[in-house]
Design an enzyme around this catalytic site. Structure first.
Site, PDB file in Angstrom:
ATOM      1  CB  SER A 135      55.144  53.127  49.101  1.00 22.09           C
ATOM      2  OG  SER A 135      56.292  52.669  49.774  1.00 22.09           O
ATOM      3  CE  LYS A 161      55.762  49.286  49.500  1.00 20.89           C
ATOM      4  NZ  LYS A 161      56.039  48.893  48.096  1.00 20.89           N
ATOM      5  CE  LYS A 163      59.430  51.099  50.748  1.00 21.37           C
ATOM      6  NZ  LYS A 163      59.786  49.968  49.873  1.00 21.37           N
ATOM      7  CG  ASP A 188      58.550  46.819  50.522  1.00 18.58           C
ATOM      8  OD1 ASP A 188      59.313  45.843  50.686  1.00 18.58           O
ATOM      9  OD2 ASP A 188      58.560  47.528  49.492  1.00 18.58           O
ATOM     10  CD  GLU A 213      56.517  45.379  48.229  1.00 21.66           C
ATOM     11  OE1 GLU A 213      55.490  45.975  48.644  1.00 21.66           O
ATOM     12  OE2 GLU A 213      57.252  45.861  47.348  1.00 21.66           O
ATOM     13  CG  ASP A 238      59.700  44.989  44.801  1.00 24.18           C
ATOM     14  OD1 ASP A 238      60.132  44.941  43.644  1.00 24.18           O
ATOM     15  OD2 ASP A 238      59.638  46.068  45.437  1.00 24.18           O
ATOM     16  CE  LYS A 262      58.911  48.389  43.021  1.00 19.30           C
ATOM     17  NZ  LYS A 262      59.970  48.365  44.055  1.00 19.30           N
ATOM     18  N   GLY A 290      56.160  51.035  42.611  1.00 17.90           N
ATOM     19  CA  GLY A 290      56.658  52.362  42.237  1.00 17.90           C
ATOM     20  C   GLY A 290      58.124  52.488  42.577  1.00 17.90           C
TER      21      GLY A 290
HETATM   22  O1  OSB Z   1      60.427  48.461  47.376  1.00 16.32           O
HETATM   23  O2  OSB Z   1      58.658  49.199  46.547  1.00 16.32           O
HETATM   24  C1  OSB Z   1      59.828  49.386  46.864  1.00 16.32           C
HETATM   25  C2  OSB Z   1      60.837  53.035  46.275  1.00 16.32           C
HETATM   26  C3  OSB Z   1      62.136  52.866  45.837  1.00 16.32           C
HETATM   27  C4  OSB Z   1      62.664  51.607  45.776  1.00 16.32           C
HETATM   28  C5  OSB Z   1      61.905  50.500  46.145  1.00 16.32           C
HETATM   29  C6  OSB Z   1      60.584  50.658  46.573  1.00 16.32           C
HETATM   30  C7  OSB Z   1      60.064  51.958  46.658  1.00 16.32           C
HETATM   31  C8  OSB Z   1      58.748  52.255  47.137  1.00 16.32           C
HETATM   32  C9  OSB Z   1      58.171  53.588  46.742  1.00 16.32           C
HETATM   33  O3  OSB Z   1      58.132  51.547  47.907  1.00 16.32           O
HETATM   34  C10 OSB Z   1      56.982  53.475  45.878  1.00 16.32           C
HETATM   35  C11 OSB Z   1      56.654  54.810  45.288  1.00 16.32           C
HETATM   36  O4  OSB Z   1      55.922  55.556  45.929  1.00 16.32           O
HETATM   37  O5  OSB Z   1      57.126  55.122  44.173  1.00 16.32           O
HETATM   38 MG    MG Z   2      59.108  46.773  47.453  1.00 14.90          MG
END
Ligand code: OSB
Ligand code: MG
Length: 385
Positions: A135, A161, A163, A188, A213, A238, A262, A290
Site C-alpha cells: 500500500s 495499491k 492511496k 484506496d 477500495e 474496508d 483486517k 494492513g
Molecule cells: O485503509 O488500508 C487502509 C493504513 C492505515 C490505515 C488504513 C489503511 C492503511 C493502509 C496501509 O493502507 C497498509 C499497510 O501497509 O499496513
Molecule cells: Mg483501506
C-alpha cells in the site's frame, strides 16, 4: 487455560517514512501491545488502533482505557479455553473491536504454543505461502510516486495499491499504467469521494484496476451498492465491514465484489474466520489489509492470510518498509517472488525481542486474577509493571 498475568503496554515506534492517506499523515506509531502469560507460555497481541480517530473511532488511548478498565478485568474473571472463547467473554462491551482483538489474538497466540501448533494451522489455514502487495501512501509528487512503485516492483511485490483522494487519482493511474500496463493495480480512497463524484469515478474503469477500495463514506453500504452498479471495476469495502453480518449485508446488497479483512477492524481472529467462511461460501474473494503494524500484528496477519479464501495479495509486507528494527526476530521478509512462507513452528513463528520492546515501552501495567476459589471480584489486582 489458567492465565497468570496480562501485561498491557504502549510502545513508540517511528516509521521509516511517513505514510499519508486521505485522512491524514502518520510519522510515528503509538502501539498498544497485550502480553498474556498462561500455562508457562507467553502470547502477544497488537492493537491496530491509530493515534487519531481518522480510520476508525478507536485510538491508541481509547484502546488503552477499554483494555485496562473493561476488557482485561472481564477476561481475568472468567475461564477461557482458548481464543475462540474470547468474543463471548467480552460480548458485554459494545464495539471497541481493535482493543478486543489485541486481547483475543494474544490468547490465540498462547493457545497455539500450548497446542504445539503453528498459529496458521490452529486457525484452519492451509496455504504454505502467501502473496504480498504494498500500500503506497500519497506522495509529494508524481516523480516520487514512480520511484516508489519501481522500487516495490523490483522488490517482488505482486500488487500495487495507491492511496488516492479527489484531485489525486486519474493522473497517477494514467502515469503508472503507461509505464506498467500489466501489473495488478488498485486504489484506496478511504472514504473520500461523494455521490456527486460518480461520473468521475467511472473514468477509473479505463485503467483496469483490480479494485477500488472504499470510495465513499467509511460507514456506508447502500450508496456503494448504487455506485457498484455503475462501475465495471470491483469495489472493495474496508472500513464498514465489522463482522460476518456486515459482509453478508454488503454481498446481498451488491455493495462490493471484494472484501478487505483486517483483524483489528473485525475484533480478532474469531470474527475474521467467520468473515472468511461466509465470503468463501458466497464466492467473494478476500485479502488481508494492513494497519502499519509492528511484527506482532504482522505475524498474525500472515497466519490469517493462510486461510484458503485469502485469494488476493494482501497489504502484508516486509518489516523493513516500516521499521528500522522490528520488534520480532527474524524480521519479516518477502522473497524476490513477492511471497512470505507460512512458519511451520509452534505459535506465531516470529520471536518477540523483549529487550527492544522494553526499550520502546512508554507505559505498562500488569493485571493478575484474584484467587477464583473465593468469590470472584469484579476488580482485578493491578500492579505497576
Ligand atoms: O485503509 O488500508 C487502509 C493504513 C492505515 C490505515 C488504513 C489503511 C492503511 C493502509 C496501509 O493502507 C497498509 C499497510 O501497509 O499496513
Ligand atoms: Mg483501506
Amino acid at each position: 487455560m489458567k492465565i497468570d498475568s496480562i501485561v498491557l503496554r504502549e510502545i513508540g515506534m517511528p516509521l521509516v517514512r511517513p505514510f499519508e492517506t486521505s485522512f491524514g499523515r502518520t510519522t510515528s506509531r503509538r502501539i498498544v501491545l497485550v502480553e498474556v502469560n498462561a500455562e508457562g507460555f507467553t502470547g502477544w497481541g497488537e492493537c491496530t488502533a491509530g493515534e487519531h480517530a481518522g480510520f476508525s473511532e478507536e485510538t491508541t488511548d481509547t484502546a488503552w482505557i477499554m483494555l485496562a478498565n473493561e476488557l482485561i478485568p472481564a477476561l481475568l474473571h472468567v475461564d477461557v479455553e482458548g481464543g475462540g472463547d474470547c468474543p463471548r467473554a467480552l460480548s458485554h462491551v459494545r464495539g471497541n473491536r481493535m482493543a478486543k482483538a489485541a486481547l483475543e489474538n494474544a490468547v490465540w497466540d498462547v493457545e497455539a504454543l500450548q497446542a504445539n501448533l503453528p498459529l496458521a494451522e490452529l486457525l484452519g489455514g492451509t496455504r504454505k505461502r502467501i502473496e504480498c502487495g504494498v500500500s503506497i501512501g500519497l506522495q509529494p509528487s508524481l516523480d516520487e510516486l514512480m520511484e516508489v512503485v519501481e522500487r516495490e516492483l523490483a522488490a517482488g511485490y505482486r500488487r500495487i495499491k495507491l492511496k488516492c483522494k479527489p484531485g489525486r487519482d486519474v493522473e497517477m493511474f494514467a502515469a503508472i499504467r503507461q509505464r506498467w500496463p500489466d501489473i495488478l493495480l488498485s486504489c484506496d480512497a478511504n472514504g473520500s469521494y461523494r455521490l456527486k463524484d460518480e461520473g468521475h469515478i467511472r473514468t477509473f474503469d479505463e485503467f483496469g484496476l483490480l479494485m477500488i477500495e472504499q470510495p465513499l463514506w467509511h460507514d456506508d453500504f447502500y450508496f456503494h451498492s448504487l455506485l457498484q452498479r455503475q462501475l465495471e471495476t470491483a469495489i472493495c469495502l474496508d472500513e464498514p465491514i465489522r463482522n460476518r453480518r456486515d459482509a453478508l449485508a454488503a454481498i446481498a446488497m451488491g455493495s462490493c465484489r471484494i472484501i478487505n479483512v483486517k483483524l483489528g477492524r473485525v475484533g480478532g481472529f474469531s470474527e475474521a474466520i467467520r468473515v472468511h467462511n461466509v465470503t468463501a461460501e458466497r464466492g467473494i474473494p478476500i485479502w488481508c489489509g494492513g494497519m502499519l503494524e509492528s511484527g506482532i500484528g504482522r505475524a498474525h496477519n500472515i497466519a490469517m492470510s493462510s486461510l484458503q479464501n485469502f485469494r488476493l495479495p494482501g497489504d502484508v509486507s516486509a518489516s523493513q518498509r516500516y521499521w528500522h528494527q522490528d520488534i520480532v526476530e527474524p524480521a519479516i521478509e518477502v522473497s524476490a517472488a513477492g511471497e512470505i512462507e507460512i512458519p511451520q513452528v509452534a505459535g506465531r513463528g516470529y520471536e518477540v525481542n523483549r529487550r527492544l520492546v522494553e526499550e520502546l515501552t512508554v507505559r505498562a501495567e500488569t493485571f493478575r486474577p484474584r484467587n477464583r476459589a473465593h468469590s470472584a471480584p469484579a476488580e482485578p489486582v493491578r500492579a505497576r509493571a
